[in-house]
Design a protein around this motif. Structure first.
Motif, PDB file in Angstrom:
ATOM      1  N   LEU A 162       0.835  -1.205   0.000  1.00 52.26           N
ATOM      2  CA  LEU A 162       0.000   0.000   0.000  1.00 52.26           C
ATOM      3  C   LEU A 162       0.869   1.255   0.000  1.00 52.26           C
ATOM      4  CD1 LEU A 162      -2.768  -1.090   2.539  1.00 52.26           C
ATOM      5  CD2 LEU A 162      -3.069  -0.725   0.087  1.00 52.26           C
ATOM      6  N   GLY A 163       1.961   1.213   0.770  1.00 50.00           N
ATOM      7  CA  GLY A 163       2.881   2.350   0.811  1.00 50.00           C
ATOM      8  C   GLY A 163       3.526   2.601  -0.544  1.00 50.00           C
ATOM      9  N   LEU A 164       3.889   1.512  -1.236  1.00 50.81           N
ATOM     10  CA  LEU A 164       4.483   1.631  -2.566  1.00 50.81           C
ATOM     11  C   LEU A 164       3.484   2.203  -3.567  1.00 50.81           C
ATOM     12  CD1 LEU A 164       6.847   1.082  -4.500  1.00 50.81           C
ATOM     13  CD2 LEU A 164       5.946  -1.237  -4.799  1.00 50.81           C
ATOM     14  N   LEU A 165       2.255   1.725  -3.502  1.00 51.08           N
ATOM     15  CA  LEU A 165       1.208   2.201  -4.405  1.00 51.08           C
ATOM     16  C   LEU A 165       0.892   3.667  -4.138  1.00 51.08           C
ATOM     17  CD1 LEU A 165      -0.345   0.761  -6.659  1.00 51.08           C
ATOM     18  CD2 LEU A 165      -2.168   0.276  -5.014  1.00 51.08           C
ATOM     19  N   LEU A 166       0.895   4.029  -2.869  1.00 54.05           N
ATOM     20  CA  LEU A 166       0.644   5.419  -2.480  1.00 54.05           C
ATOM     21  C   LEU A 166       1.737   6.332  -3.031  1.00 54.05           C
ATOM     22  CD1 LEU A 166      -1.203   7.260  -0.720  1.00 54.05           C
ATOM     23  CD2 LEU A 166       0.316   6.767   1.182  1.00 54.05           C
ATOM     24  N   ALA A 167       2.981   5.875  -2.916  1.00 50.79           N
ATOM     25  CA  ALA A 167       4.112   6.664  -3.422  1.00 50.79           C
ATOM     26  C   ALA A 167       4.069   6.789  -4.941  1.00 50.79           C
ATOM     27  CB  ALA A 167       5.427   6.013  -2.985  1.00 50.79           C
ATOM     28  N   ALA A 168       3.694   5.701  -5.608  1.00 50.13           N
ATOM     29  CA  ALA A 168       3.650   5.713  -7.085  1.00 50.13           C
ATOM     30  C   ALA A 168       2.552   6.625  -7.613  1.00 50.13           C
ATOM     31  CB  ALA A 168       3.443   4.288  -7.601  1.00 50.13           C
ATOM     32  N   LYS A 169       1.414   6.668  -6.906  1.00 46.85           N
ATOM     33  CA  LYS A 169       0.271   7.446  -7.405  1.00 46.85           C
ATOM     34  C   LYS A 169       0.364   8.931  -7.056  1.00 46.85           C
ATOM     35  CE  LYS A 169      -3.369   4.007  -7.964  1.00 46.85           C
ATOM     36  NZ  LYS A 169      -4.800   3.738  -7.787  1.00 46.85           N
ATOM     37  N   PHE A 170       0.890   9.234  -5.866  1.00 46.67           N
ATOM     38  CA  PHE A 170       0.792  10.613  -5.389  1.00 46.67           C
ATOM     39  C   PHE A 170       2.126  11.249  -5.000  1.00 46.67           C
ATOM     40  CE2 PHE A 170      -3.205   8.420  -4.075  1.00 46.67           C
ATOM     41  CZ  PHE A 170      -4.045   9.034  -4.990  1.00 46.67           C
ATOM     42  N   LYS A 171       3.224  10.485  -5.058  1.00 46.96           N
ATOM     43  CA  LYS A 171       4.515  11.036  -4.652  1.00 46.96           C
ATOM     44  C   LYS A 171       5.519  10.899  -5.791  1.00 46.96           C
ATOM     45  CE  LYS A 171       3.508  10.094   0.191  1.00 46.96           C
ATOM     46  NZ  LYS A 171       3.931   9.418   1.435  1.00 46.96           N
ATOM     47  N   GLY A 172       6.773  11.203  -5.515  1.00 46.52           N
ATOM     48  CA  GLY A 172       7.776  11.243  -6.568  1.00 46.52           C
ATOM     49  C   GLY A 172       8.448   9.916  -6.845  1.00 46.52           C
ATOM     50  N   GLU A 173       9.229   9.886  -7.943  1.00 47.87           N
ATOM     51  CA  GLU A 173       9.943   8.684  -8.362  1.00 47.87           C
ATOM     52  C   GLU A 173      10.991   8.271  -7.325  1.00 47.87           C
ATOM     53  OE1 GLU A 173      11.664   9.583 -12.130  1.00 47.87           O
ATOM     54  OE2 GLU A 173       9.878  10.686 -12.785  1.00 47.87           O
ATOM     55  N   GLU A 174      11.638   9.272  -6.706  1.00 43.57           N
ATOM     56  CA  GLU A 174      12.707   8.986  -5.751  1.00 43.57           C
ATOM     57  C   GLU A 174      12.197   8.162  -4.580  1.00 43.57           C
ATOM     58  OE1 GLU A 174      14.679  12.506  -4.502  1.00 43.57           O
ATOM     59  OE2 GLU A 174      15.411  13.026  -6.518  1.00 43.57           O
ATOM     60  N   GLU A 175      11.019   8.504  -4.079  1.00 42.05           N
ATOM     61  CA  GLU A 175      10.480   7.758  -2.931  1.00 42.05           C
ATOM     62  C   GLU A 175      10.111   6.324  -3.333  1.00 42.05           C
ATOM     63  OE1 GLU A 175       7.166   8.230   0.619  1.00 42.05           O
ATOM     64  OE2 GLU A 175       7.816   9.963  -0.558  1.00 42.05           O
TER      65      GLU A 175
END
Length: 393
Positions: A281-294
């Protein structure tokens, strides 16, 4: 039966902890048969010993363990008199005689067919119509019976029938019905039951909130997201501490509906994220709403975990990884992603399970040290009871 070594008390007492003792082969065979048959009896209708998928609430939470134990003892007590018992009940109904609590109790444990359940329903209604005061709660018993026999339509109709007002006045009854409706995929009906709970001002337990969030997740529409967030805020005001699984259902629904604020806010409330489901879920959250680096940082951290087989390693769903790949494909980070993806694949950290299957897989929380210790203590007490019973033979 023979014993060797130190013992406590009389010759017929249970040996003390740490002693060495033997039983004859016949005695041990009887003991093991009783323990295994009891275990299978308590879980046979839920299928937990056959598959890796579980329903949201455990047998213990729904009190199926005690229900099945009572069913076994009641069936044994009546043995060949079951037919006579049901005939007597039918005669009382025909003669308009009162149905007492003593008449009603065994029915829930002796029913085996839908017609038996219909008779029990009639007796239940008669009992509540005639009784001046009702101390015993028959509502949960009736719904456990329906759950056992997969009579979901009967359970729902009785719950929504105004004639049975007062029979289902506790949250336990609603939890059992919600679990049954969820199992059968009847999510709209489950939402109706939740609405009825709110109308009656019934207190929602932690288990009820888990079921409610899961139902909203399955419905997956703007209305269900609104219902879910409203219930979540209500639970916070009432001081309810949710399980990780309950929080994960809210996050997963918010992600599906594109609600970044709710998804991030609820995800940050998960204290321990050392669970593959939380990491996905954390990975999906980062992919949808955060940057590539995270995104790359999360994947790199997972790929650098120790490679020892006996250590827990985070596992990513291929479905989630495909979604991340789609987000990163046109960017300069794509090659780095493919490199990490290959590394995770080689170490067995890519799973074919979908996110939905992860949400419904057997929870890793159930294998905590405290839970294992509690189950070990329970089994130890049960074993001692069985040994004492055998000693008295």
């Amino acid at each position: 039966m023979t014993r060797r070594g130190r013992s406590c008390g009389t010759a017929n007492s249970i040996p003390c902890r740490g002693s060495v003792w033997d039983y004859s082969q016949d005695t041990m065979a009887v003991l093991m048969f009783r323990m295994i048959s009891r275990s299978l009896l308590c879980t046979e209708h839920r299928g937990l010993h056959l598959t890796g998928v579980r329903y949201l609430l455990t047998n213990h939470a729904l009190k199926f363990d005690s229900f099945m134990e009572k069913k076994r003892s009641t069936t044994h007590y009546f043995q060949k008199n079951k037919g006579v018992y049901f005939e007597t009940i039918q005669m009382k109904l025909q003669n308009s005689e009162a149905i007492s609590e003593k008449d009603l109790k065994p029915m829930f444990y002796l029913c085996e067919t839908e017609s038996d359940v219909q008779l029990t329903k009639t007796c239940l209604l008669r009992y509540y119509e005639e009784a001046q005061t009702v101390e015993y709660k028959f509502g949960p018993l009736f719904l456990r019976l329906c759950h056992l026999l997969d009579l979901v339509d009967t359970a729902f109709e009785v719950m929504m029938d105004k004639s049975f007002r007062g029979v289902f006045s506790d949250y336990s009854s609603y939890n059992i019905l919600l679990d049954m409706l969820y199992k059968h995929g009847q999510y709209e009906r489950a939402l109706e039951v939740l609405l009825k709970m709110k109308i009656q001002w019934l207190r929602l337990s932690k288990d009820t909130y888990l079921l409610a969030f899961a139902i909203c997740y399955k419905l997956n529409n703007p209305r269900s997201l609104e219902t879910c967030t409203t219930l979540f805020e209500e639970a916070a005001m009432n001081g309810i501490i949710h399980t990780r699984l309950a929080l994960c259902f809210v996050v997963a629904l918010a992600l599906k509906q594109g609600d970044c604020v709710t998804a991030s806010s609820v995800y940050n409330r998960i204290v321990k994220k050392d669970l593959s489901l939380c990491c996905n879920l954390g990975l999906l959250l980062a992919a949808k709403f955060k940057g590539e680096e995270e995104v790359l940082q999360i994947l790199e951290t997972a790929s650098e975990q120790p490679k020892f087989d006996f250590l827990w390693k985070v596992t990513f769903s291929k479905e989630v990884m495909d979604a991340v790949e789609e987000k990163l494909h046109p960017t300069v980070s794509f090659e780095k992603f493919k490199e990490i993806y290959e590394k995770l694949s080689q170490s067995g950290q890519i799973s074919t399970l979908t996110l939905d299957e992860m949400l419904h897989a057997i929870s890793e929380e159930q294998n905590s040290a405290a839970d294992l210790l509690q189950r070990k203590s329970y089994r130890s007490r049960e074993m001692q009871k069985e040994v004492a019973a055998l000693n008295s033979m």
